[in-house]
Design an enzyme around this catalytic site. Sequence first.
Site, short mmCIF file in Angstrom:
data_model
loop_
_atom_site.label_atom_id
_atom_site.label_comp_id
_atom_site.label_asym_id
_atom_site.label_seq_id
_atom_site.Cartn_x
_atom_site.Cartn_y
_atom_site.Cartn_z
CE LYS A 23 -1.80 1.51 4.02
NZ LYS A 23 -1.43 2.89 4.34
CG ASN A 24 2.27 2.59 3.51
OD1 ASN A 24 1.10 2.89 3.22
ND2 ASN A 24 2.65 2.33 4.74
NE ARG A 94 -1.75 12.06 7.65
CZ ARG A 94 -0.55 12.49 7.27
NH1 ARG A 94 0.23 11.65 6.64
NH2 ARG A 94 -0.17 13.73 7.48
CB CYS A 118 -5.48 9.69 11.66
SG CYS A 118 -3.81 9.08 11.90
NE ARG A 123 0.32 10.21 10.26
CZ ARG A 123 -0.20 9.23 9.52
NH1 ARG A 123 -1.35 8.71 9.88
NH2 ARG A 123 0.41 8.81 8.43
N PRO A 124 1.49 15.95 11.31
CG PRO A 124 3.51 16.62 12.26
CD PRO A 124 2.40 15.61 12.41
CG ASP A 126 6.46 20.24 10.24
OD1 ASP A 126 5.79 19.20 10.40
OD2 ASP A 126 7.61 20.37 10.67
CG LEU A 127 9.41 17.69 8.39
CD1 LEU A 127 9.76 16.30 8.87
CD2 LEU A 127 10.63 18.62 8.47
CG ASP A 312 3.20 1.37 9.32
OD1 ASP A 312 3.45 1.64 8.13
OD2 ASP A 312 2.87 2.23 10.16
NE ARG A 404 -7.65 4.12 5.50
CZ ARG A 404 -7.30 5.31 5.98
NH1 ARG A 404 -7.83 5.76 7.10
NH2 ARG A 404 -6.42 6.06 5.34
#
Length: 433
Positions: A23-24, A94, A118, A123-124, A126-127, A312, A404
């Site tokens: 998935k990722n 996201r 979530c 889950r920022p 900014d980067l 994970d 998911r």
Amino acid sequence: MGDTFIVEGGRALQGSVRVSGAKNAALPLLAATLLSEGRCVLRNVPDLVDVRTLLDILREVGLAADWRGNGVVSCRVESQASSVARYELVSKMRASIYLLGPLVARRGFAKVSLPGGCVIGLRPVDLHLKGLRALGAEISLDHGYIVAKAPGGRLRGAHVFLGGPMGSSVGATANTLMAACLADGKTVIEGAACEPEIDDLAHFLNRMGATIEGIGTPRLVITGVPSLGSASASVMPDRIEAGTFMVGAALTGGDVRIEDVRLDHMAAVVDKLREAGAEVTEEEEGICRVRRTGALRPVHMTTLPYPAYPTDLQAQLVAMLCLAPGISVVTEKIYPDRFHHLAELNRMGADIQKEGCSAIVRGVERLSGTDVEATDLRAAAALVLAGLAAEGRTRVHAIHYLDRGYERMEQKLVALGAAVAREAAQRPAARAA
Ligand code: EPZ
């Protein structure tokens, strides 16, 4: 409430299972096709809710994507009229943030709903914004949307450090890497994430005509090109799904043959499972066997960026350690809030305490089946695994989280001898006319 898994416990997993595409890896690869002026074909794409959600979002920004079944997605950008990723879809997943880099790099404009947090954390992003701003993007926040513009329609190469508080960011690395491929000049990304999914993405971009060096290292060097063309790729096997089945074999005292697995992506996981008493052997290229004949042993584990033990697979390991005699300590450094499964496991008879970002797991004789509630994708997997080893029946509610990220999970578990069935949510009775 959604669907429920009914799990009858006390059965060891036995047999063979084939791991689906990751998935990722599939999500950033699909987003990267926005950069191409040609046709892209992705194989071994897992049929997951998150993948279908991303395809819906990509179609809204002009990607014509057809899903040919058997994991093949063929796609081509046919319109650049809209470059907006709507809240209604982004809020479902996201990873839609992956549209930001490709759209602003190729079209000079992107408007993507802020993905929000979530249950596993804030889950920022900014980067992500730091990387794109370094490439010259003008970023503003407008009523919950990120608006990114490239002055004169083009980004420019830059030297940027993306190492975050947890060491690196997979998503920010992916976004910045994709954008840098079409920026004018040379980009150096320091502190880049080294997860295998990033390697998959970089090789795919190079097949499109990008020039990326340093793949697999924390220092990526990209020489921008005017445009990118057609490419095809096969999505790498899902190391998190593979690890989930490995834990399941160890937890239930089973004997499972896992096919299409990249053990070179899983050194930390294999090491930790062996320490806990599992036997992990590579039978041949891409095939491993996991079994447990002796007692489970307690272990200490800390999640960190690749190549360390992945966050994970934290919940799944905790589920297994509930039955390891002694004290195990699991420390979550990536998402300190990623412990919503602890309370549910304790309701099954586990003995876990939370101390800051650590779970202290005292092994118990047995878990007992009961009603539990999934709160996120990997917690759902952990609760299903716990149900497999528990005495009696476990009903895992809100199992849509599992859909998911795991393809045909109940079929795969049943093929391994598990007694798992899906109970569809009761639809509200139609109102009498
Ligand atoms: C990816 O999320 C994965 N998702 C996650 O998998 C995985 O847990 C995570 O990487 C870590 O390996 C996808 O690939 C779609 P990060 P991502 O940016 O990219 C902080 C699953 O279960 N951070 O590497 O969002 C962040 O808070 C999901 O499949 C910032 O501070 O993760 C976290 O502590 C869950 N600022 C750490 O970095 C940012 O701008 C790592 O996050 C971005 C992240």
